[in-house]
Scaffold this motif. Structure first.
Motif, PDB file in Angstrom:
ATOM      1  N   ALA A 290      -4.439  -1.436  -8.359  1.00 49.68           N
ATOM      2  CA  ALA A 290      -4.333  -0.644  -9.586  1.00 49.68           C
ATOM      3  C   ALA A 290      -4.766  -1.407 -10.824  1.00 49.68           C
ATOM      4  O   ALA A 290      -5.236  -0.811 -11.792  1.00 49.68           O
ATOM      5  CB  ALA A 290      -2.892  -0.152  -9.751  1.00 49.68           C
ATOM      6  N   ASP A 291      -4.638  -2.741 -10.779  1.00 46.18           N
ATOM      7  CA  ASP A 291      -5.035  -3.533 -11.942  1.00 46.18           C
ATOM      8  C   ASP A 291      -6.532  -3.821 -11.971  1.00 46.18           C
ATOM      9  O   ASP A 291      -7.028  -4.457 -12.891  1.00 46.18           O
ATOM     10  CB  ASP A 291      -4.245  -4.847 -11.994  1.00 46.18           C
ATOM     11  N   ASN A 292      -7.251  -3.360 -10.947  1.00 44.78           N
ATOM     12  CA  ASN A 292      -8.700  -3.553 -10.824  1.00 44.78           C
ATOM     13  C   ASN A 292      -9.090  -5.028 -10.753  1.00 44.78           C
ATOM     14  O   ASN A 292     -10.245  -5.392 -10.994  1.00 44.78           O
ATOM     15  CB  ASN A 292      -9.449  -2.885 -11.976  1.00 44.78           C
ATOM     16  N   LYS A 293      -8.130  -5.892 -10.402  1.00 46.30           N
ATOM     17  CA  LYS A 293      -8.386  -7.320 -10.256  1.00 46.30           C
ATOM     18  C   LYS A 293      -7.894  -7.855  -8.916  1.00 46.30           C
ATOM     19  O   LYS A 293      -8.564  -8.652  -8.277  1.00 46.30           O
ATOM     20  CB  LYS A 293      -7.716  -8.105 -11.390  1.00 46.30           C
ATOM     21  N   THR A 294      -6.720  -7.406  -8.524  1.00 46.46           N
ATOM     22  CA  THR A 294      -6.111  -7.889  -7.297  1.00 46.46           C
ATOM     23  C   THR A 294      -6.744  -7.217  -6.087  1.00 46.46           C
ATOM     24  O   THR A 294      -6.844  -5.989  -6.033  1.00 46.46           O
ATOM     25  CB  THR A 294      -4.596  -7.616  -7.293  1.00 46.46           C
ATOM     26  N   ILE A 295      -7.167  -8.014  -5.113  1.00 47.64           N
ATOM     27  CA  ILE A 295      -7.740  -7.465  -3.885  1.00 47.64           C
ATOM     28  C   ILE A 295      -6.600  -7.147  -2.927  1.00 47.64           C
ATOM     29  O   ILE A 295      -5.741  -7.988  -2.663  1.00 47.64           O
ATOM     30  CB  ILE A 295      -8.724  -8.453  -3.240  1.00 47.64           C
ATOM     31  N   VAL A 296      -6.576  -5.929  -2.433  1.00 46.61           N
ATOM     32  CA  VAL A 296      -5.524  -5.478  -1.523  1.00 46.61           C
ATOM     33  C   VAL A 296      -6.170  -4.861  -0.285  1.00 46.61           C
ATOM     34  O   VAL A 296      -7.342  -4.506  -0.288  1.00 46.61           O
ATOM     35  CB  VAL A 296      -4.593  -4.451  -2.204  1.00 46.61           C
ATOM     36  N   GLY A 297      -5.379  -4.741   0.768  1.00 43.52           N
ATOM     37  CA  GLY A 297      -5.872  -4.074   1.966  1.00 43.52           C
ATOM     38  C   GLY A 297      -5.413  -4.768   3.238  1.00 43.52           C
ATOM     39  O   GLY A 297      -4.764  -5.814   3.219  1.00 43.52           O
ATOM     40  N   PHE A 298      -5.761  -4.159   4.355  1.00 39.24           N
ATOM     41  CA  PHE A 298      -5.361  -4.689   5.657  1.00 39.24           C
ATOM     42  C   PHE A 298      -5.896  -6.101   5.879  1.00 39.24           C
ATOM     43  O   PHE A 298      -5.161  -6.996   6.301  1.00 39.24           O
ATOM     44  CB  PHE A 298      -5.861  -3.763   6.762  1.00 39.24           C
ATOM     45  N   ASP A 299      -7.184  -6.312   5.625  1.00 42.08           N
ATOM     46  CA  ASP A 299      -7.757  -7.640   5.834  1.00 42.08           C
ATOM     47  C   ASP A 299      -7.073  -8.688   4.963  1.00 42.08           C
ATOM     48  O   ASP A 299      -6.887  -9.840   5.378  1.00 42.08           O
ATOM     49  CB  ASP A 299      -9.262  -7.632   5.531  1.00 42.08           C
ATOM     50  N   VAL A 300      -6.712  -8.317   3.748  1.00 39.64           N
ATOM     51  CA  VAL A 300      -6.060  -9.256   2.824  1.00 39.64           C
ATOM     52  C   VAL A 300      -4.677  -9.629   3.349  1.00 39.64           C
ATOM     53  O   VAL A 300      -4.304 -10.816   3.392  1.00 39.64           O
ATOM     54  CB  VAL A 300      -5.971  -8.650   1.410  1.00 39.64           C
ATOM     55  N   ASP A 301      -3.906  -8.628   3.766  1.00 36.49           N
ATOM     56  CA  ASP A 301      -2.572  -8.907   4.311  1.00 36.49           C
ATOM     57  C   ASP A 301      -2.661  -9.726   5.595  1.00 36.49           C
ATOM     58  O   ASP A 301      -1.854 -10.633   5.829  1.00 36.49           O
ATOM     59  CB  ASP A 301      -1.833  -7.601   4.589  1.00 36.49           C
ATOM     60  N   LEU A 302      -3.650  -9.399   6.434  1.00 22.61           N
ATOM     61  CA  LEU A 302      -3.813 -10.155   7.673  1.00 22.61           C
ATOM     62  C   LEU A 302      -4.235 -11.594   7.374  1.00 22.61           C
ATOM     63  O   LEU A 302      -3.769 -12.541   8.024  1.00 22.61           O
ATOM     64  CB  LEU A 302      -4.836  -9.467   8.577  1.00 22.61           C
ATOM     65  N   ALA A 303      -5.105 -11.772   6.394  1.00 21.46           N
ATOM     66  CA  ALA A 303      -5.507 -13.124   5.996  1.00 21.46           C
ATOM     67  C   ALA A 303      -4.306 -13.925   5.517  1.00 21.46           C
ATOM     68  O   ALA A 303      -4.143 -15.111   5.861  1.00 21.46           O
ATOM     69  CB  ALA A 303      -6.570 -13.049   4.897  1.00 21.46           C
ATOM     70  N   ASP A 304      -3.440 -13.305   4.722  1.00 21.43           N
ATOM     71  CA  ASP A 304      -2.232 -13.983   4.257  1.00 21.43           C
ATOM     72  C   ASP A 304      -1.347 -14.385   5.432  1.00 21.43           C
ATOM     73  O   ASP A 304      -0.783 -15.482   5.463  1.00 21.43           O
ATOM     74  CB  ASP A 304      -1.455 -13.076   3.303  1.00 21.43           C
TER      75      ASP A 304
END
Length: 315
Positions: free
Chosen positions: A88-102
């Motif tokens: 929503a902030d148009n800066k933070t990358i979110v998504g399945f790949d991001v959570d899996l990477a974390d």
């Protein structure tokens, strides 16, 4: 149409992969870094890690250089929900790949930094050591495996999205696409390989060629569809299905089976030493059920998880 080629898998196992692939492409590389240890100043979600436990066996396999750095830099094309997109902030990358990477980083006892880049720059960035891991819904193809190594995690194919009600009566049957303007993302194998090959077959069969239209991002391709500049767009079936829901009925998946299914994997520099620890971590996350929880969170169907291929190393 599908040409299966054997690729080398760690441990001497051979895996047959179709020459298919799908991923997204963003307009530019927003990273300002010149090396893999530097995170993006404008598109990073920060050095974060998922809640979970360190897998001692996996952590012990991490190369000394990465251990010393303490951070894995993951590069994504943030225009491809549900795998990666801006929040929503148009800066933070979110998504399945991001959570899996974390989750992978946590399992290895590391932190994860996330960088946005255009898809057609990601593999070059991996090869030049600008990033550690390319994670952007990459379908594994023999051509890509010539330049990078992969660790598999999901399985899936391609489909087409059409306007609500399917006014052109299209389906994921290649013979139905002849003579139509079809959109795809620039740099994707749908645009580079699949659609041109289908078009060539159309002409060989005496039918009109496909008018392949390439766009810099998946969002741009979808906009071309909803503004009637193309009759359909071709991309990863899972992503298109979620994007159709997000469109609030503007477009939908056309009928038909997944086209040229292939494993999805994260991309690594050849000889980096990251393949084995990430393979171990991927299997650990799947065995613990964390992978399945992330899939449910991001509306990825259970059918996309083929446990028999999770964590395979493709060279």
């Amino acid at each position: 149409m599908t040409k299966n080629l054997a690729l080398t898998v760690a441990g001497g196992i051979a895996v047959l992969l179709a020459t298919a692939g799908c991923t997204s492409a963003s307009t530019s590389d927003s990273s300002t870094s010149s090396g893999s240890s530097t995170q993006s100043s404008s598109a990073s979600s920060g050095s974060t890690s998922a809640t979970g436990a360190v897998d001692a066996a996996a952590a012990a396999q991490v190369p000394t250089e990465i251990k010393s750095k303490g951070t894995l830099t993951f590069v994504h094309d943030a225009s491809y929900p549900p795998f990666e997109s801006f929040g929503a902030d148009n800066k933070t990358i979110v998504g399945f790949d991001v959570d899996l990477a974390d989750a992978l980083a946590t399992t290895l006892g590391l932190k994860a930094a996330h960088v946005n880049a255009g898809f057609d720059t990601i593999l070059a960035g991996i090869s030049s050591k600008k990033y550690d891991v390319g994670m952007s819904a990459f379908s594994i193809t023999p051509e890509r495996a010539k330049t990078v190594d992969f660790v598999t995690y999901l399985d899936g194919g391609s489909g087409i999205a059409v306007l609500k009600g399917n006014p052109k009566n299209l389906s994921m049957d290649p013979t139905k696409l002849c003579g139509h303007p079809i959109g795809a993302e620039n740099g994707s194998t749908q645009g580079l390989n699949m659609l041109p090959a289908i078009s060539a077959q159309c002409q060989k069969d005496g039918k009109a060629a496909i008018n392949v239209q390439l766009y810099p991002t998946q969002s741009a391709a979808n906009l071309a569809l909803t503004s009637n500049r193309v009759d359909a767009v071709m991309a990863d079936t899972v992503s298109l299905g979620v994007q159709a829901k997000l469109s609030k009925g503007a477009f939908e998946l056309a009928p038909g089976p997944d086209y040229q299914p292939a494993p999805t994997g994260l991309a690594l520099l050849k000889g980096s030493g990251l393949d084995q620890p990430l393979s171990t971590a991927m299997k650990s996350i799947t065995d613990s059920g964390e992978m399945q929880k992330l899939m449910a969170k991001w509306d990825i169907p259970d059918s996309a998880l083929n446990k028999s291929i999770v964590g395979q190393i493709v060279k």
